[in-house]
Design an enzyme around this catalytic site. Sequence first.
Site, short mmCIF file in Angstrom:
data_model
loop_
_atom_site.label_atom_id
_atom_site.label_comp_id
_atom_site.label_asym_id
_atom_site.label_seq_id
_atom_site.Cartn_x
_atom_site.Cartn_y
_atom_site.Cartn_z
NE ARG A 1 42.92 57.70 -21.43
CZ ARG A 1 43.85 58.11 -23.34
NH1 ARG A 1 43.32 58.44 -23.88
NH2 ARG A 1 44.39 57.54 -22.62
CG ASP B 1 44.17 62.63 -32.70
OD1 ASP B 1 45.12 61.67 -32.41
OD2 ASP B 1 43.46 62.66 -33.40
CD GLU C 1 42.42 61.15 -28.35
OE1 GLU C 1 42.51 60.15 -27.67
OE2 GLU C 1 41.95 61.75 -27.43
CD GLU D 1 44.60 62.12 -39.26
OE1 GLU D 1 44.46 60.61 -40.27
OE2 GLU D 1 44.31 61.68 -38.04
CG HIS E 1 38.68 54.23 -28.38
ND1 HIS E 1 37.44 54.52 -29.41
CD2 HIS E 1 39.28 55.12 -28.41
CE1 HIS E 1 38.43 54.81 -30.58
NE2 HIS E 1 39.11 56.07 -29.91
CG HIS F 1 39.36 50.16 -26.37
ND1 HIS F 1 39.84 49.98 -25.62
CD2 HIS F 1 39.73 50.82 -27.50
CE1 HIS F 1 41.05 50.38 -26.30
NE2 HIS F 1 40.88 51.00 -26.86
#
Length: 384
Positions: A220, A93, A129, A115, A218, A251
């Site tokens: 967004r 993704d 994603e 996946e 991490h 991160h």
Amino acid sequence: MLTFGTRPEAIKMAPLVREFRKYPEKFKTTVCVTGQHRQMLDQVLDIFGIIPDYDLNIMRSGQDLYDVTARVLTGMRDILTGNAPDMILVHGDTTTSTAAALAAFYRQIPVGHIEAGLRTHNIYSPWPEEMNRQLTGRIASWHFSPTPLSRENLLRENIPGERILVTGNTVIDALYMVVERINTDHNLRKSLEKGLLLAGYDTSRLEGGRRLVLITGHRRENFGTGFINICEAIKELTHRFPEVDFVYPMHLNPNVRQPIHKVFGDSLQGLGNMFFIEPLEYLSFVLLMERSCLVLTDSGGIQEEAPGLGKPVLVMRDTTERPEAVESGTVRLVGTDYGRITSEVSALLNDSTVYESMSKAVNPYGDGQACPRIVGFIDKIINQ
């Protein structure tokens, strides 16, 4: 051609590259990396001994989704102009995957989606994603789904069943490969422990029954208030459980690091049982995950990996495209709510019954044989 650009993609595609390259008489296997995650990507390539045939090296300081998409798309155009494979394989993704799939489509090259079929059906969670994987799924000709539920998602989107193969997740192939290597190579394990010490955490602290909570973050959609809430909850937990170590490999994104400094102060040293360390390469992270008692994360891949090691996972997201783990009992969603994070972590640390119900649940993501299944299927498509 296998195309990927981030560390999570590389971890999940590396065992597939190795599996294809077992059969040079059947496949000419090429690897194209975009460098969407430069340093972290290179670490994984080195671990698995993979030298890319093509490297777009797109990473720039301050790049955004527009930049990544445009650079991957134009970079792939230049490569595919003179090197058109029979099939391009992309993973999951990421923006790299979607842009590479679109580039393949423009050249009328079939795409295989590793996946495939994960869904939240909320295009903004996780963002970007969820939309990336839906777009890639529309472009792909072949769909390699990690679970039966992923296959059902694709069937509901009118993907023909004969174009879908349930494989298990390739991340389990990678995980088992790495764990075996760590556990059988004494010198490697000692080297990794030394590296963790230099990074800021001494694993010898875990001798004598001391426990470790491993933390990653991490996403967004958690930037801003979400990460402030997460950090406040972690700070409370360190006070509530002084006998437990909390280790957070940070991160590199400043949107992740700024809330940490806001809550814990400018200096992240000398915080007692709270350890903020720099990002870890894959082998060190697996060792730390293996030594942990539970994982607190907003990651997608860790929801698959940690249950493979018998570790409960609390996911700091409101939705997940991996509901199989929630249904099996290995994963719980806690969002970024201060109260839920503190109460769920506390329950796992205080109540052995609660802990065992999660740690002993069956991992729904496979047996470590996803890559042979994918290679066998593609062999039938291309060579027969």
